[in-house]
Design a protein around this motif. Structure first.
Motif, PDB file in Angstrom:
ATOM      1  N   TYR A   7       0.853  -1.176   0.000  1.00  0.00           N
ATOM      2  CA  TYR A   7       0.000   0.000   0.000  1.00  0.00           C
ATOM      3  C   TYR A   7       0.894   1.233   0.000  1.00  0.00           C
ATOM      4  O   TYR A   7       1.915   1.265   0.687  1.00  0.00           O
ATOM      5  CB  TYR A   7      -0.850   0.059   1.274  1.00  0.00           C
ATOM      6  CG  TYR A   7      -1.891  -1.018   1.405  1.00  0.00           C
ATOM      7  CD1 TYR A   7      -3.196  -0.802   0.983  1.00  0.00           C
ATOM      8  CD2 TYR A   7      -1.589  -2.250   1.986  1.00  0.00           C
ATOM      9  CE1 TYR A   7      -4.170  -1.776   1.132  1.00  0.00           C
ATOM     10  CE2 TYR A   7      -2.551  -3.229   2.138  1.00  0.00           C
ATOM     11  CZ  TYR A   7      -3.840  -2.991   1.700  1.00  0.00           C
ATOM     12  OH  TYR A   7      -4.791  -3.958   1.849  1.00  0.00           O
ATOM     13  N   ILE A   8       0.478   2.261  -0.746  1.00  0.00           N
ATOM     14  CA  ILE A   8       1.167   3.550  -0.741  1.00  0.00           C
ATOM     15  C   ILE A   8       0.120   4.634  -0.488  1.00  0.00           C
ATOM     16  O   ILE A   8      -0.883   4.712  -1.210  1.00  0.00           O
ATOM     17  CB  ILE A   8       1.868   3.844  -2.083  1.00  0.00           C
ATOM     18  CG1 ILE A   8       2.868   2.755  -2.438  1.00  0.00           C
ATOM     19  CG2 ILE A   8       2.554   5.203  -2.047  1.00  0.00           C
ATOM     20  CD1 ILE A   8       3.487   2.929  -3.816  1.00  0.00           C
ATOM     21  N   ALA A   9       0.349   5.452   0.511  1.00  0.00           N
ATOM     22  CA  ALA A   9      -0.529   6.596   0.785  1.00  0.00           C
ATOM     23  C   ALA A   9      -0.076   7.750  -0.111  1.00  0.00           C
ATOM     24  O   ALA A   9       1.108   8.079  -0.150  1.00  0.00           O
ATOM     25  CB  ALA A   9      -0.444   6.999   2.256  1.00  0.00           C
ATOM     26  N   VAL A  10      -1.022   8.315  -0.863  1.00  0.00           N
ATOM     27  CA  VAL A  10      -0.690   9.406  -1.788  1.00  0.00           C
ATOM     28  C   VAL A  10      -1.690  10.542  -1.624  1.00  0.00           C
ATOM     29  O   VAL A  10      -2.847  10.323  -1.255  1.00  0.00           O
ATOM     30  CB  VAL A  10      -0.680   8.926  -3.264  1.00  0.00           C
ATOM     31  CG1 VAL A  10       0.411   7.900  -3.502  1.00  0.00           C
ATOM     32  CG2 VAL A  10      -2.022   8.376  -3.698  1.00  0.00           C
ATOM     33  N   GLU A  11      -1.228  11.724  -1.932  1.00  0.00           N
ATOM     34  CA  GLU A  11      -2.121  12.881  -1.903  1.00  0.00           C
ATOM     35  C   GLU A  11      -3.135  12.751  -3.031  1.00  0.00           C
ATOM     36  O   GLU A  11      -2.870  12.149  -4.071  1.00  0.00           O
ATOM     37  CB  GLU A  11      -1.319  14.170  -2.040  1.00  0.00           C
ATOM     38  CG  GLU A  11      -0.434  14.436  -0.838  1.00  0.00           C
ATOM     39  CD  GLU A  11       0.331  15.743  -0.948  1.00  0.00           C
ATOM     40  OE1 GLU A  11       0.085  16.520  -1.900  1.00  0.00           O
ATOM     41  OE2 GLU A  11       1.171  15.976  -0.077  1.00  0.00           O
ATOM     42  N   TYR A 153      -5.569  11.331   2.764  1.00  0.00           N
ATOM     43  CA  TYR A 153      -4.881  10.801   1.585  1.00  0.00           C
ATOM     44  C   TYR A 153      -5.651   9.636   0.978  1.00  0.00           C
ATOM     45  O   TYR A 153      -6.476   8.999   1.631  1.00  0.00           O
ATOM     46  CB  TYR A 153      -3.488  10.295   1.966  1.00  0.00           C
ATOM     47  CG  TYR A 153      -2.437  11.375   2.152  1.00  0.00           C
ATOM     48  CD1 TYR A 153      -2.765  12.724   2.247  1.00  0.00           C
ATOM     49  CD2 TYR A 153      -1.110  11.024   2.242  1.00  0.00           C
ATOM     50  CE1 TYR A 153      -1.788  13.685   2.427  1.00  0.00           C
ATOM     51  CE2 TYR A 153      -0.120  11.985   2.419  1.00  0.00           C
ATOM     52  CZ  TYR A 153      -0.470  13.314   2.500  1.00  0.00           C
ATOM     53  OH  TYR A 153       0.499  14.265   2.675  1.00  0.00           O
ATOM     54  N   ALA A 154      -5.304   9.347  -0.265  1.00  0.00           N
ATOM     55  CA  ALA A 154      -5.808   8.183  -0.988  1.00  0.00           C
ATOM     56  C   ALA A 154      -4.775   7.067  -0.845  1.00  0.00           C
ATOM     57  O   ALA A 154      -3.697   7.271  -0.273  1.00  0.00           O
ATOM     58  CB  ALA A 154      -5.998   8.542  -2.461  1.00  0.00           C
ATOM     59  N   ILE A 155      -5.098   5.883  -1.372  1.00  0.00           N
ATOM     60  CA  ILE A 155      -4.170   4.745  -1.312  1.00  0.00           C
ATOM     61  C   ILE A 155      -4.076   4.092  -2.678  1.00  0.00           C
ATOM     62  O   ILE A 155      -5.089   3.933  -3.371  1.00  0.00           O
ATOM     63  CB  ILE A 155      -4.640   3.714  -0.268  1.00  0.00           C
ATOM     64  CG1 ILE A 155      -4.445   4.257   1.146  1.00  0.00           C
ATOM     65  CG2 ILE A 155      -3.903   2.378  -0.447  1.00  0.00           C
ATOM     66  CD1 ILE A 155      -4.935   3.311   2.253  1.00  0.00           C
ATOM     67  N   ILE A 156      -2.865   3.706  -3.028  1.00  0.00           N
ATOM     68  CA  ILE A 156      -2.621   2.860  -4.196  1.00  0.00           C
ATOM     69  C   ILE A 156      -2.133   1.520  -3.643  1.00  0.00           C
ATOM     70  O   ILE A 156      -1.312   1.480  -2.727  1.00  0.00           O
ATOM     71  CB  ILE A 156      -1.563   3.469  -5.135  1.00  0.00           C
ATOM     72  CG1 ILE A 156      -2.136   4.754  -5.768  1.00  0.00           C
ATOM     73  CG2 ILE A 156      -1.152   2.469  -6.210  1.00  0.00           C
ATOM     74  CD1 ILE A 156      -1.144   5.516  -6.621  1.00  0.00           C
ATOM     75  N   PHE A 157      -2.666   0.441  -4.188  1.00  0.00           N
ATOM     76  CA  PHE A 157      -2.292  -0.909  -3.777  1.00  0.00           C
ATOM     77  C   PHE A 157      -1.814  -1.671  -4.992  1.00  0.00           C
ATOM     78  O   PHE A 157      -2.438  -1.628  -6.054  1.00  0.00           O
ATOM     79  CB  PHE A 157      -3.499  -1.626  -3.166  1.00  0.00           C
ATOM     80  CG  PHE A 157      -3.228  -3.061  -2.798  1.00  0.00           C
ATOM     81  CD1 PHE A 157      -2.505  -3.367  -1.666  1.00  0.00           C
ATOM     82  CD2 PHE A 157      -3.682  -4.093  -3.594  1.00  0.00           C
ATOM     83  CE1 PHE A 157      -2.235  -4.693  -1.321  1.00  0.00           C
ATOM     84  CE2 PHE A 157      -3.435  -5.421  -3.262  1.00  0.00           C
ATOM     85  CZ  PHE A 157      -2.706  -5.712  -2.132  1.00  0.00           C
ATOM     86  N   TYR A 158      -0.678  -2.342  -4.847  1.00  0.00           N
ATOM     87  CA  TYR A 158      -0.181  -3.174  -5.940  1.00  0.00           C
ATOM     88  C   TYR A 158       0.474  -4.439  -5.382  1.00  0.00           C
ATOM     89  O   TYR A 158       0.836  -4.507  -4.218  1.00  0.00           O
ATOM     90  CB  TYR A 158       0.786  -2.417  -6.838  1.00  0.00           C
ATOM     91  CG  TYR A 158       2.077  -2.017  -6.162  1.00  0.00           C
ATOM     92  CD1 TYR A 158       3.194  -2.863  -6.203  1.00  0.00           C
ATOM     93  CD2 TYR A 158       2.197  -0.808  -5.500  1.00  0.00           C
ATOM     94  CE1 TYR A 158       4.380  -2.493  -5.580  1.00  0.00           C
ATOM     95  CE2 TYR A 158       3.378  -0.440  -4.886  1.00  0.00           C
ATOM     96  CZ  TYR A 158       4.470  -1.291  -4.937  1.00  0.00           C
ATOM     97  OH  TYR A 158       5.642  -0.920  -4.317  1.00  0.00           O
TER      98      TYR A 158
END
Length: 160
Positions: A7-11, A153-158
């Protein structure tokens, strides 16, 4: 090695730029963002919360957001997915509503084995040990979502 979830927290602005194609997901420097590696627990957690390996109804389906409507266009071997700041907040509230007893009652080791939930497939496991493994990462995800929601923030998951 296996398929490890991150998971990455992103603006929100960065997520919008990635969704619109103005930025490439590969341009994100994980060292500059809050990240969480959940090892191989991601599918087991998805199954625990949604009783399915992908999709799932919101907000539980946002926790491991392997949903067609949340897919990002990228060049990873496996797809990347996102959830908006609003979805992060909904997920965080849901995760915080789950106490230990509720989570344990949702856990069905035999069904996970029967459905070949990753990383169980082809391995001998003990139900209690596997639950502890899932729970340790579930707790980290719960904390990560709470902190990410507090920041808006939003999250990107990969999975790599």
């Amino acid at each position: 090695m296996g398929m490890v979830g991150t998971y990455i927290a992103v603006e929100n602005l960065l997520l919008s730029q990635i969704i619109n194609g103005d930025k490439d997901i590969l341009e994100i420097d994980p060292a500059q963002c809050q990240t969480l590696n959940v090892d191989k627990s991601w599918q087991a957690i998805q199954y625990l919360l949604c009783n399915d390996v992908d999709g799932g109804e919101p907000p539980m389906g946002y926790v491991v957001p392997i949903r067609d409507e949340n897919e990002l266009d990228c060049e990873f071997d496996f797809d990347a997915f996102y959830i908006t700041a609003k979805q992060v907040k909904e997920s965080s509230d849901y995760l915080n509503s789950l106490d230990d007893n509720t989570l344990m009652n949702m856990y069905d080791f035999e069904l996970m084995e029967e459905n070949k939930i990753y990383p169980l497939h082809g391995k001998e496991n003990e139900a209690g040990i596997f639950y502890e493994y899932i729970y340790s990462y579930f707790s980290k995800i719960k904390n990560f979502f709470e902190l990410t929601a507090e920041k808006g923030y939003a999250i990107i998951f990969y999975i790599m």
